[in-house]
Design an enzyme around this catalytic site. Structure first.
Site, mmCIF file in Angstrom:
data_model
loop_
_atom_site.group_PDB
_atom_site.id
_atom_site.type_symbol
_atom_site.label_atom_id
_atom_site.label_comp_id
_atom_site.label_asym_id
_atom_site.label_seq_id
_atom_site.Cartn_x
_atom_site.Cartn_y
_atom_site.Cartn_z
ATOM 1 C CE1 TYR A 160 -1.961 -4.874 7.973
ATOM 2 C CE2 TYR A 160 -2.465 -2.584 7.529
ATOM 3 C CZ TYR A 160 -2.380 -3.887 7.101
ATOM 4 O OH TYR A 160 -2.693 -4.201 5.808
ATOM 5 C CG HIS A 202 -1.919 -1.142 1.203
ATOM 6 N ND1 HIS A 202 -3.087 -1.140 0.485
ATOM 7 C CD2 HIS A 202 -1.864 -2.339 1.841
ATOM 8 C CE1 HIS A 202 -3.725 -2.286 0.685
ATOM 9 N NE2 HIS A 202 -2.994 -3.036 1.489
ATOM 10 C CG ASN A 257 -7.606 -4.767 0.422
ATOM 11 O OD1 ASN A 257 -6.833 -3.822 0.457
ATOM 12 N ND2 ASN A 257 -7.242 -5.979 0.791
#
Length: 479
Positions: free
Chosen positions: A337, A54, A127
């Site tokens: 993350y 990303h 997404n």
């Protein structure tokens, strides 16, 4: 010739590199799976300084407004009453490309949404597709490596991609979406967004419900044909970001309708499929979409680096009333993350304006790089304490998460149907859409050796005979 034994970085032999360690076959991950932790931690540090995935993205601020009451399912304050509004920030992105890549590549699109709720940050990191290529996080670094550049030549090689997929039938559903018309959205405004994972909601009565989040574009769906996408890649590689920015500047604010699918907690045990499997969708006839609210983007950032590049999202950020699930990919992302953000931006990344909650932060974290506030001042940083410092609040205790089963590396391929849902998607396409889908797959297979093509075609045949036969004919493979 005997293959060398796979080891950890410490030289320890790896007993299993296909299946994460879980509590029961559907159960949550165990943090004692240090092979998984090491693999993800190393993966997060492979690129400096851009995001590993990303990397290329655009973002904007907006508001979320509740339109339907779901307080029977959740105590989360973001849903506390029709008409309630919450500030948001949404970052769109491509997945596999670098920061300089084109916006119009065939690739899933990231849909990372930050809610600045009055009980802290809520991040939905999803997404534009309701499923993903993998169900087990142990395979995520391998999958991304197969999509990235060849370590010898430095350029992308379709042989690597299809060689990996020939051994990953769980990817068939996402592959079918990726190579369909929706594989190249016409900018960010004309695509849907999905939380993708299964999350949970819990109410004031201590009841838990499983939930899927959907964001339906109110602009409609528009996609680019491959020829137009290739043209734009050369003439306007920032096409999607430019379109979003200029639309908001002109007052044409894009909107999405937020919908949910709700599953009672005990229903999960009665399903013929694993509802926590990221490669699967929930049937809409059993769990219909319910409207929740409207998301509108109405303000552009003032500085791209400060607000878009430094934006960081984590599915671990959930306010009271929203929770996790035994979804293995989600459980790993809870670690991966924020770990990636701490590495990429710094341990105090959540203090940056774009990431900071609107409510007061009263934590005991101190020090670390780029600490630009008063670092907690003179207040000591341990708990419990005798100076009336911040203390726990048991009123926001989440109800117990039901788990069962022994800790083991369960084979998720065994007795798992990786083909029916992909075949169902193929069968609802029109004849023209099927031709374009199989044309796109055949084009992506160009130059791939027959010994790699054959097992892939076998996967397509198992989804639908017509699906596999069309691709075989277009790549010149005789069955």
């Amino acid at each position: 010739m005997k293959k060398p034994v796979l080891t950890t970085a410490g030289g320890h032999p790896v007993s299993q590199n296909q299946h994460s360690l879980t509590a029961g076959s559907r159960g949550p991950l165990l943090m004692q799976d240090m092979h998984l932790v090491e693999k993800l931690a190393h993966f997060n540090r492979e690129r400096i300084p851009e995001r590993v995935v990303h990397a290329k993205g655009s973002g904007a601020y907006g508001t979320f407004t509740v339109t339907q009451d779901i307080t029977r399912f959740t105590r989360a304050s973001v849903f506390a009453g029709i008409g309630k509004t919450t500030p948001t920030f949404l970052r769109f992105s491509t997945v596999a490309g670098e920061r300089g890549s084109a916006d119009t590549e065939r690739d899933p699109r990231g849909f990372a949404l930050k809610f600045y709720t009055d009980e802290g940050i809520w991040d939905i990191v999803g997404n534009n597709t309701p499923v993903f290529f993998e169900r087990d996080p142990l395979k995520f670094p391998d999958f991304i490596h197969s999509q990235k550049r060849d370590p010898r030549t430095g350029y992308k090689n379709p042989i690597r991609m299809w060689d990996y997929w020939s051994r990953a039938p769980e990817a068939m559903h996402q592959i079918t979406i990726l190579f369909s018309d929706r594989g190249i959205p016409d900018g960010y405004r004309y695509m849907n967004g999905y939380g993708s994972h299964t999350f949970s909601l819990w109410n004031n009565g201590g009841e838990r419900f499983w939930v899927k989040f959907h964001f339906k574009s109110m602009q409609g769906i528009k996609n680019l044909p491959p020829e137009k996408a290739a043209q734009l890649a050369g003439s306007d590689p920032d096409y999607a970001g430019r379109d979003l920015f200029e639309a908001i500047e002109a007052g044409q604010f894009p909107r999405w309708k937020m919908m949910v699918q709700i599953m009672p907690e005990l229903d999960a045990e009665r399903q013929s499929f694993n509802p926590f499997d990221l490669t699967k969708v929930w049937p809409h006839n059993e769990y219909p979409l319910q409207e929740v609210g409207i998301l509108e983007l109405n303000r552009n950032p003032e500085n791209y680096f400060a607000e878009v590049e430094q934006a960081a999202f984590s599915p671990a950020n959930v306010p009271p009333g929203i929770g996790y699930s035994p979804d293995k990919m989600l459980q790993a992302r809870l670690f991966a993350y924020p770990d990636a953000a701490r590495y990429r931006i710094g341990v105090n990344y959540q203090s940056l304006p774009v990431n900071r909650p609107l409510n007061q932060v009263t934590a005991y974290h101190r020090d670390g790089g780029m600490r630009f506030d008063n670092n907690g001042g003179r207040v000591d940083n341990y708990e419990p304490n005798g100076f009336n410092g911040p203390a726990q609040d048991e009123s926001v205790t989440e109800p117990p998460l039901r788990i069962r089963g022994d800790a083991f590396r369960y084979d998720a391929h065994r007795e798992n149907d990786d083909f029916t849902q992909a075949g169902n998607l193929y069968r609802i396409l029109t004849g023209e859409e099927r031709e374009r889908l199989t044309d796109n797959i055949a084009a992506a297979m160009r130059g791939v050796p027959a010994e790699i093509l054959r097992p892939n075609i076998e996967h397509f045949l198992r989804c639908d005979q017509d699906y596999g036969l069309k691709i075989a004919a277009k790549v010149g493979i005789k069955l």
